[in-house]
Design a protein around this motif. Structure first.
Motif, short mmCIF file in Angstrom:
data_model
loop_
_atom_site.label_atom_id
_atom_site.label_comp_id
_atom_site.label_asym_id
_atom_site.label_seq_id
_atom_site.Cartn_x
_atom_site.Cartn_y
_atom_site.Cartn_z
N GLU A 1 0.94 -1.27 0.33
CA GLU A 1 0.42 -0.40 -0.43
C GLU A 1 0.94 1.34 -0.08
N SER B 1 -1.31 -6.54 2.18
CA SER B 1 -2.24 -7.27 1.21
C SER B 1 -1.37 -7.74 0.44
N GLN C 1 -2.45 -8.50 -2.51
CA GLN C 1 -3.41 -7.76 -3.58
C GLN C 1 -1.73 -8.03 -4.56
N ARG D 1 0.08 -5.11 10.13
CA ARG D 1 -0.41 -3.91 9.75
C ARG D 1 0.92 -2.88 11.24
N GLU E 1 -9.07 -11.41 -0.38
CA GLU E 1 -8.84 -10.84 -1.23
C GLU E 1 -9.11 -11.61 -2.55
N TYR F 1 -1.39 2.03 -7.65
CA TYR F 1 -1.41 1.13 -8.56
C TYR F 1 -3.69 0.78 -9.17
N ARG G 1 -7.18 -2.19 -11.51
CA ARG G 1 -5.66 -1.53 -11.66
C ARG G 1 -5.58 -1.16 -12.69
N1 LIG Z 1 -6.89 -6.40 -3.20
C1 LIG Z 1 -7.35 -5.50 -2.46
O1 LIG Z 1 -7.69 -4.74 -3.40
C2 LIG Z 1 -7.31 -4.65 -1.08
C3 LIG Z 1 -5.81 -3.53 -0.74
N2 LIG Z 1 -4.43 -3.58 -1.59
C4 LIG Z 1 -5.97 -3.18 0.81
O2 LIG Z 1 -5.27 -3.59 0.93
O3 LIG Z 1 -6.90 -2.31 0.79
#
Ligand SMILES: NC(=O)C[C@H](N)C(=O)O
Length: 514
Positions: free
Chosen positions: A192, A228, A230, A251, A268, A394, A432
């Protein structure tokens, strides 16, 4: 008080008939739970019923004991009647196996009870020192002993809710041909970019952070616990199409609130070849509607909803929680752009401590108002198209001007936050940026691209995200996805007021007990 003879074992043999065979099946089931037994209400007495469990409480009468037995399968305990001379070792906390007759109970609190003729104490307990008691104990106190807290009836039901939810979600995604994946926990970057990562290093590197980065360190450069999954899901989606995961994320937020943990599970999903944000929101909405519809009628949820009111304020009232389930089961959740939301909030600016301003993040008081007002206090609400400059690098820039007409295309990004009444944000997602040039531009704008090039690299160093940039070089289709705070969702659906009590072994700023 009843005469001891009322629960003496019967030695009368009976003629086998079909009904009796059935009863014997249930009575002889080795691993039958308390919940299953409580559901069984035969009109005739059933002998030789065996049940395992933990003694929750013991009430002593002159000639016998009333034992409340639990095994984590239900909030309600099983009532067992034991003659005083069999009752040795039946102390609070003890692990026992009881055998006896399952009979209709004259008491109002239960339909049946076990008249015990054999007691086996399999794990003794010193009741004087056992900290878990039947009487109300505050969540703060119970949190000081997370290793024993799973023994409380509520914690056990929450564990069941978690398990049932995972089963339902797995079925949902399998039904849509999503591939379940296991992205890594150790990562090279802060996904993030918010700087809330824990670094990982062997204990032998305890000399300090300097040792954790560089050729002499374990991984030869700094590594982190994922915040995350992601970015890795995006790579996996290029291999197998739509993917999902339920993974632990970490976190290092120094926030001491009821909604934050340092370690939590995030669900996710990432969709490949998807042309816009609407199908991503549809997926999140369908998933939560399917979960709530599937689970609402289950014994676990009904157990939670029928619980008696606690004396503390650690659980939301059952009727409020019921409304949450009903809200999730409804169709057509409202979707509103951030710009429209800010305009709406500005009309009611008098209600808020923080002035609603386009370009600033929404405060929880704003989110709460939106969830209550736009969703009618029941339905979840999607807020979409936030300003680009307050969102992660992103996210795909919106092609259209902002819905208030005041911002040019590109001022906002195709993203959403999903707000639920009272709790506010439980999920967030976005399209994205799948094009190489615009992604690098966004990374530069957010200061993610490093100052100096790595030797021989064609592009400047992007702080451990070179591989992520690479995904855009060879066949990157439009794609998008979301992340949902799983523990927060479960808190919402169970009425547990703080996510620290939803998780058996919670970790948050200043606390990681065992
Ligand atoms: N997979 C996601 O879209 C979650 C996003 N990366 C978040 O941490 O909020």
């Amino acid at each position: 008080m009843r005469p001891a003879s009322a629960f003496r074992p019967s030695s009368v043999s009976r003629v086998l008939n079909a009904r009796r065979v059935c009863r014997r099946c249930l009575s002889q089931q080795a691993n039958r739970s308390v919940a299953q037994l409580l559901q069984w209400r035969p009109t005739e007495k059933a002998d030789d019923v065996v049940i395992n469990g933990f003694v929750r409480s013991v009430r002593s009468m002159k000639a016998h004991r009333f034992v409340a037995l639990g095994d984590g399968s239900s909030l309600a305990p099983l009532q067992a009647l034991v003659q005083a001379d069999y009752a040795e070792g039946l102390t609070v906390g003890a692990a026992v196996r009881l055998t006896g007759a399952w009979v209709a109970s004259p008491g109002a609190a239960q339909s049946h009870e076990l008249h015990v003729n054999k007691v086996e104490v399999l794990g003794p307990s010193d009741a004087k020192t056992f900290p878990i008691q039947k009487k109300y104990q505050t969540p703060e106190y119970l949190r000081t002993m997370p290793h024993l807290r799973p023994r409380t009836p509520l914690n056990a039901v929450l564990l069941k809710l978690r398990s049932d939810s995972i089963a339902s979600l797995t079925q949902f995604f399998a039904g849509r041909s999503f591939t379940q994946t296991h992205p890594p926990i150790l990562t090279s970057s802060d996904c993030e970019g918010a700087g809330e990562v824990f670094t990982v290093a062997p204990a032998s590197d305890a000399a300090g952070p300097a040792d954790q980065d560089g050729p002499g360190s374990f991984f030869r450069s700094k590594k982190y616990l994922t915040v995350s999954t992601q970015l890795h899901l995006e790579a996996l989606a290029q291999g197998v199409g739509n993917v999902w995961t339920l993974s632990p994320v970490f976190r290092a937020e120094e926030s001491d609130t009821s909604r934050h943990l340092s370690e939590f599970y995030m669900l996710e999903a990432e969709m490949s070849f998807v042309d816009g944000l609407a199908p991503v929101m549809d997926l999140a909405e369908d998933m939560l509607r399917s979960l709530s519809t599937n689970l609402y009628g289950t014994a676990t949820v009904q157990d939670l909803l029928s619980r008696s009111r606690h004396s503390g304020s650690d659980l939301a009232p059952a009727e409020d929680v019921r409304r949450r389930w009903e809200g999730l089961m409804q169709k057509d959740w409202p979707r509103m752009t951030y710009s429209d939301a800010v305009a709406l909030l500005q009309q009611r600016a008098d209600l808020f401590a923080h002035k609603p301003t386009w370009g600033a993040g929404l405060q929880s008081e704003h989110e709460k108002y939106l969830a209550d007002y736009v969703g009618g206090g029941e339905k979840p609400v999607f807020i979409t198209n936030y300003p680009r400059d307050i969102k992660a690098f992103y996210m795909l820039e919106s092609q259209a001007a902002s819905s208030n007409g005041q911002q040019l295309p590109g001022a906002t990004v195709d993203c959403f936050d999903l707000l639920v009444p009272e709790f506010c944000e439980i999920a967030g997602g976005s399209m994205r940026e799948h094009r190489l040039g615009p992604l690098l531009d966004a990374m530069k704008r957010q200061g993610i691209v490093g100052q100096q090039s790595e030797a021989g690299a064609e592009t400047p160093s992007v702080n451990g995200l070179d591989w992520y940039v690479d995904l855009r070089r060879w066949g990157c289709p439009p794609h998008g996805g979301f992340g949902l705070g799983f523990d927060r969702l479960l808190s919402y659906l169970s009425g547990v007021q703080t996510v620290r009590d939803m998780v058996s072994f919670p970790r948050w700023f200043g606390r990681c007990d065992c």
